[in-house]
Design a protein around this motif. Structure first.
Motif, PDB file in Angstrom:
ATOM      1  N   ARG A  24     112.055   6.286  -4.759  1.00  0.00           N
ATOM      2  CA  ARG A  24     111.888   4.911  -4.278  1.00  0.00           C
ATOM      3  C   ARG A  24     112.745   3.948  -5.089  1.00  0.00           C
ATOM      4  O   ARG A  24     113.420   3.070  -4.534  1.00  0.00           O
ATOM      5  N   ASN A  25     112.742   4.101  -6.398  1.00  0.00           N
ATOM      6  CA  ASN A  25     113.491   3.199  -7.268  1.00  0.00           C
ATOM      7  C   ASN A  25     114.999   3.293  -6.987  1.00  0.00           C
ATOM      8  O   ASN A  25     115.702   2.278  -6.937  1.00  0.00           O
ATOM      9  N   ASP A  26     115.499   4.516  -6.815  1.00  0.00           N
ATOM     10  CA  ASP A  26     116.918   4.697  -6.507  1.00  0.00           C
ATOM     11  C   ASP A  26     117.289   4.008  -5.196  1.00  0.00           C
ATOM     12  O   ASP A  26     118.296   3.293  -5.113  1.00  0.00           O
ATOM     13  N   LEU A  27     116.488   4.237  -4.164  1.00  0.00           N
ATOM     14  CA  LEU A  27     116.811   3.683  -2.851  1.00  0.00           C
ATOM     15  C   LEU A  27     116.742   2.157  -2.866  1.00  0.00           C
ATOM     16  O   LEU A  27     117.543   1.486  -2.203  1.00  0.00           O
ATOM     17  N   GLU A  28     115.821   1.604  -3.632  1.00  0.00           N
ATOM     18  CA  GLU A  28     115.770   0.144  -3.754  1.00  0.00           C
ATOM     19  C   GLU A  28     116.958  -0.369  -4.560  1.00  0.00           C
ATOM     20  O   GLU A  28     117.483  -1.448  -4.283  1.00  0.00           O
ATOM     21  N   PHE A  29     117.402   0.398  -5.557  1.00  0.00           N
ATOM     22  CA  PHE A  29     118.579   0.025  -6.341  1.00  0.00           C
ATOM     23  C   PHE A  29     119.819  -0.066  -5.446  1.00  0.00           C
ATOM     24  O   PHE A  29     120.700  -0.887  -5.656  1.00  0.00           O
ATOM     25  N   TRP A  30     119.879   0.788  -4.419  1.00  0.00           N
ATOM     26  CA  TRP A  30     120.990   0.760  -3.459  1.00  0.00           C
ATOM     27  C   TRP A  30     120.776  -0.271  -2.354  1.00  0.00           C
ATOM     28  O   TRP A  30     121.622  -0.433  -1.478  1.00  0.00           O
ATOM     29  N   GLY A  31     119.618  -0.941  -2.354  1.00  0.00           N
ATOM     30  CA  GLY A  31     119.324  -1.914  -1.308  1.00  0.00           C
ATOM     31  C   GLY A  31     118.879  -1.301  -0.005  1.00  0.00           C
ATOM     32  O   GLY A  31     118.836  -1.980   1.026  1.00  0.00           O
ATOM     33  N   ALA A  32     118.521  -0.020  -0.026  1.00  0.00           N
ATOM     34  CA  ALA A  32     118.188   0.671   1.222  1.00  0.00           C
ATOM     35  C   ALA A  32     116.926   0.116   1.880  1.00  0.00           C
ATOM     36  O   ALA A  32     116.741   0.255   3.091  1.00  0.00           O
ATOM     37  N   GLU A 198     115.028   2.417 -17.254  1.00  0.00           N
ATOM     38  CA  GLU A 198     115.964   1.339 -16.946  1.00  0.00           C
ATOM     39  C   GLU A 198     115.382   0.417 -15.879  1.00  0.00           C
ATOM     40  O   GLU A 198     114.972   0.890 -14.812  1.00  0.00           O
ATOM     41  N   PRO A 199     115.314  -0.894 -16.124  1.00  0.00           N
ATOM     42  CA  PRO A 199     114.740  -1.792 -15.121  1.00  0.00           C
ATOM     43  C   PRO A 199     115.638  -1.879 -13.889  1.00  0.00           C
ATOM     44  O   PRO A 199     116.867  -1.798 -13.968  1.00  0.00           O
ATOM     45  N   ASN A 200     114.995  -2.032 -12.747  1.00  0.00           N
ATOM     46  CA  ASN A 200     115.722  -2.118 -11.476  1.00  0.00           C
ATOM     47  C   ASN A 200     115.811  -3.586 -11.060  1.00  0.00           C
ATOM     48  O   ASN A 200     114.810  -4.175 -10.651  1.00  0.00           O
ATOM     49  N   PRO A 201     116.993  -4.185 -11.120  1.00  0.00           N
ATOM     50  CA  PRO A 201     117.112  -5.611 -10.778  1.00  0.00           C
ATOM     51  C   PRO A 201     116.968  -5.885  -9.287  1.00  0.00           C
ATOM     52  O   PRO A 201     116.817  -7.032  -8.879  1.00  0.00           O
ATOM     53  N   TYR A 202     117.021  -4.836  -8.476  1.00  0.00           N
ATOM     54  CA  TYR A 202     116.990  -5.016  -7.019  1.00  0.00           C
ATOM     55  C   TYR A 202     115.698  -4.471  -6.409  1.00  0.00           C
ATOM     56  O   TYR A 202     115.614  -4.299  -5.191  1.00  0.00           O
ATOM     57  N   ALA A 203     114.702  -4.207  -7.228  1.00  0.00           N
ATOM     58  CA  ALA A 203     113.464  -3.633  -6.722  1.00  0.00           C
ATOM     59  C   ALA A 203     112.773  -4.588  -5.758  1.00  0.00           C
ATOM     60  O   ALA A 203     112.784  -5.799  -5.924  1.00  0.00           O
ATOM     61  N   ALA A 204     112.157  -3.993  -4.743  1.00  0.00           N
ATOM     62  CA  ALA A 204     111.332  -4.775  -3.835  1.00  0.00           C
ATOM     63  C   ALA A 204     110.079  -5.239  -4.555  1.00  0.00           C
ATOM     64  O   ALA A 204     109.612  -4.564  -5.482  1.00  0.00           O
ATOM     65  N   PRO A 205     109.501  -6.369  -4.154  1.00  0.00           N
ATOM     66  CA  PRO A 205     108.267  -6.827  -4.790  1.00  0.00           C
ATOM     67  C   PRO A 205     107.178  -5.786  -4.687  1.00  0.00           C
ATOM     68  O   PRO A 205     106.968  -5.190  -3.627  1.00  0.00           O
ATOM     69  N   ARG A 206     106.516  -5.511  -5.787  1.00  0.00           N
ATOM     70  CA  ARG A 206     105.450  -4.507  -5.798  1.00  0.00           C
ATOM     71  C   ARG A 206     104.145  -5.112  -5.315  1.00  0.00           C
ATOM     72  O   ARG A 206     103.874  -6.266  -5.518  1.00  0.00           O
TER      73      ARG A 206
END
Length: 206
Positions: A24-32, A198-206
């Motif tokens: 999930r974190n990777d896909l949010e990092f890519w903006g998916a 590593e923090p994800n700057p593009y994560a969706a709101p939890r």
């Protein structure tokens, strides 16, 4: 074809073994989560479903600290690798997929050899040209959309879409043939994943 299967398989493959939160974190990092259906529920469902199908191997690695189910890591099987590359090739060649499918394919294109990637993109161009020709059997762009009333705007939109996709695909082929990016077998690939801490700057709101 659904982009979520390709995205999830590709994300697991990049890690070797990954738990759902990493995927999930990777896909949010890519903006998916913005350009596809890669939402948390879809990601976790895809992981469990593909484990049932034998595409992923599920490993229970740690008990839950909150009394829930144990933490699970997923690893791609040989069958999963076959499915992954089949989906990847389909995503790159099919002109009639949704944009999220093509976007997922571009995201993993460097998992292929450079020559194959170019060949698949050229196949995509050929299919785009065939489809455009079929449209223009009924609609002549030079005469403008008004020839078919306002319905002509539909044809006009699709012809312009085919032209713009063709131009973009040609540009990508030129960049790849010019040596851009690191493809399979050429050395250390680009790392597009986050470390666990590593923090994800593009994560969706939890």
């Amino acid at each position: 074809m659904s982009a979520i299967r390709l995205l999830v398989l590709g994300a697991v493959r990049q890690h070797g073994r990954a738990h759902g939160y990493q995927v999930r974190n990777d896909l949010e990092f890519w903006g998916a989560h913005e350009w596809s259906n890669a939402k948390p529920g879809s990601i976790y469902h895809a992981l469990k479903q593909m484990a049932k199908e034998g595409l992923l191997l599920a490993h229970e690695v740690a008990p839950s600290t909150a009394g829930g189910p144990p933490r699970v890591e997923y690893e791609m099987t040989e069958q999963g690798a076959e499915e992954y590359f089949a989906l990847l090739r389909q995503a790159l060649t099919s002109y009639d997929q949704k944009m999220d499918v093509l976007s997922a394919g571009i995201g993993f294109i460097v998992d292929l050899p450079r020559e194959e990637a170019v060949a698949l993109l050229r196949e995509r161009l050929a299919r785009l040209d065939e489809w455009r020709s079929a449209v223009t059997d009924y609609y002549t762009p030079e005469n403008g959309p008004g020839q078919l009333g306002h319905i002509g705007e539909i044809m006009n939109m699709w012809v312009h879409s085919a032209d713009s996709e063709g131009a973009w695909t040609n540009g990508l082929i030129e960049r790849i043939e010019g040596g851009a990016y690191t493809f399979a077998g050429e050395g250390e690939p680009f790392v597009g994943i986050l470390a666990d801490d590593e923090p994800n700057p593009y994560a969706a709101p939890r």
